[in-house]
Design a protein around this motif. Sequence first.
Motif, mmCIF file in Angstrom:
data_model
loop_
_atom_site.group_PDB
_atom_site.id
_atom_site.type_symbol
_atom_site.label_atom_id
_atom_site.label_comp_id
_atom_site.label_asym_id
_atom_site.label_seq_id
_atom_site.Cartn_x
_atom_site.Cartn_y
_atom_site.Cartn_z
ATOM 1 N N MET A 1 -28.776 34.184 24.723
ATOM 2 C CA MET A 1 -28.910 35.493 25.312
ATOM 3 C C MET A 1 -29.534 36.473 24.347
ATOM 4 O O MET A 1 -30.092 37.447 24.768
ATOM 5 N N GLY A 2 -29.396 36.250 23.089
ATOM 6 C CA GLY A 2 -29.958 37.171 22.108
ATOM 7 C C GLY A 2 -28.881 38.063 21.536
ATOM 8 O O GLY A 2 -27.718 38.002 21.913
ATOM 9 N N ASN A 3 -29.306 38.881 20.621
ATOM 10 C CA ASN A 3 -28.364 39.800 19.982
ATOM 11 C C ASN A 3 -28.431 41.150 20.665
ATOM 12 O O ASN A 3 -29.373 41.908 20.484
ATOM 13 N N ARG A 4 -27.425 41.440 21.455
ATOM 14 C CA ARG A 4 -27.352 42.721 22.146
ATOM 15 C C ARG A 4 -26.237 43.548 21.543
ATOM 16 O O ARG A 4 -25.176 43.027 21.210
ATOM 17 N N THR A 5 -26.480 44.837 21.477
ATOM 18 C CA THR A 5 -25.448 45.732 20.974
ATOM 19 C C THR A 5 -24.406 45.953 22.069
ATOM 20 O O THR A 5 -24.636 45.649 23.244
ATOM 21 N N GLN A 6 -23.279 46.511 21.661
ATOM 22 C CA GLN A 6 -22.230 46.810 22.638
ATOM 23 C C GLN A 6 -22.738 47.817 23.669
ATOM 24 O O GLN A 6 -22.429 47.717 24.850
ATOM 25 N N GLN A 8 -25.786 48.139 24.794
ATOM 26 C CA GLN A 8 -26.647 47.443 25.743
ATOM 27 C C GLN A 8 -25.830 46.634 26.736
ATOM 28 O O GLN A 8 -26.134 46.613 27.927
ATOM 29 N N ARG A 9 -24.784 45.974 26.263
ATOM 30 C CA ARG A 9 -23.918 45.210 27.171
ATOM 31 C C ARG A 9 -23.204 46.140 28.147
ATOM 32 O O ARG A 9 -23.063 45.834 29.332
ATOM 33 N N ASP A 10 -22.751 47.299 27.646
ATOM 34 C CA ASP A 10 -22.100 48.273 28.523
ATOM 35 C C ASP A 10 -23.069 48.802 29.570
ATOM 36 O O ASP A 10 -22.703 48.985 30.732
ATOM 37 N N ALA A 11 -24.312 49.052 29.164
ATOM 38 C CA ALA A 11 -25.316 49.551 30.109
ATOM 39 C C ALA A 11 -25.574 48.535 31.219
ATOM 40 O O ALA A 11 -25.707 48.907 32.390
ATOM 41 N N VAL A 12 -25.625 47.263 30.869
ATOM 42 C CA VAL A 12 -25.832 46.219 31.871
ATOM 43 C C VAL A 12 -24.638 46.174 32.833
ATOM 44 O O VAL A 12 -24.814 46.088 34.052
ATOM 45 N N PHE A 74 -33.893 48.128 36.577
ATOM 46 C CA PHE A 74 -33.185 48.280 35.310
ATOM 47 C C PHE A 74 -33.762 47.334 34.264
ATOM 48 O O PHE A 74 -33.984 47.714 33.127
ATOM 49 N N GLY A 75 -34.023 46.095 34.662
ATOM 50 C CA GLY A 75 -34.575 45.114 33.733
ATOM 51 C C GLY A 75 -36.013 45.419 33.365
ATOM 52 O O GLY A 75 -36.498 45.004 32.323
#
Length: 92
Positions: A1-6, A8-12, A74-75
């Motif tokens: 999935m890659g390195n996503r920040t918290q 970015q995960r919250d936004a998704v 969004f994507g």
Amino acid sequence: MGNRTQAQRDAVTVEIGYALVTGMFLAAGLFVLCAAPVLVLGLVGGAARGVLVVAATVAGLGFVTRVVRVLWRFGGGPRVLPGRPGRNGPGA
């Protein structure tokens, strides 16, 4: 999935929730709008069943379309165009 920040995960997560909730409201509205002839005209039997099947189908398609459209947009957020540093997306 890659390195996503918290963040970015919250936004998704928020975007998925938004897509689902607005999709449900749209589906409910479409169902009520399409099924109204059953109550207004007093349809019974096969005619009522047919109208309700159409209403459910329209509502389901509306839900799926709304969710896909919200998540697709969004994507497809702002992207830096190659060869044009600092300029984002079309028309920027």
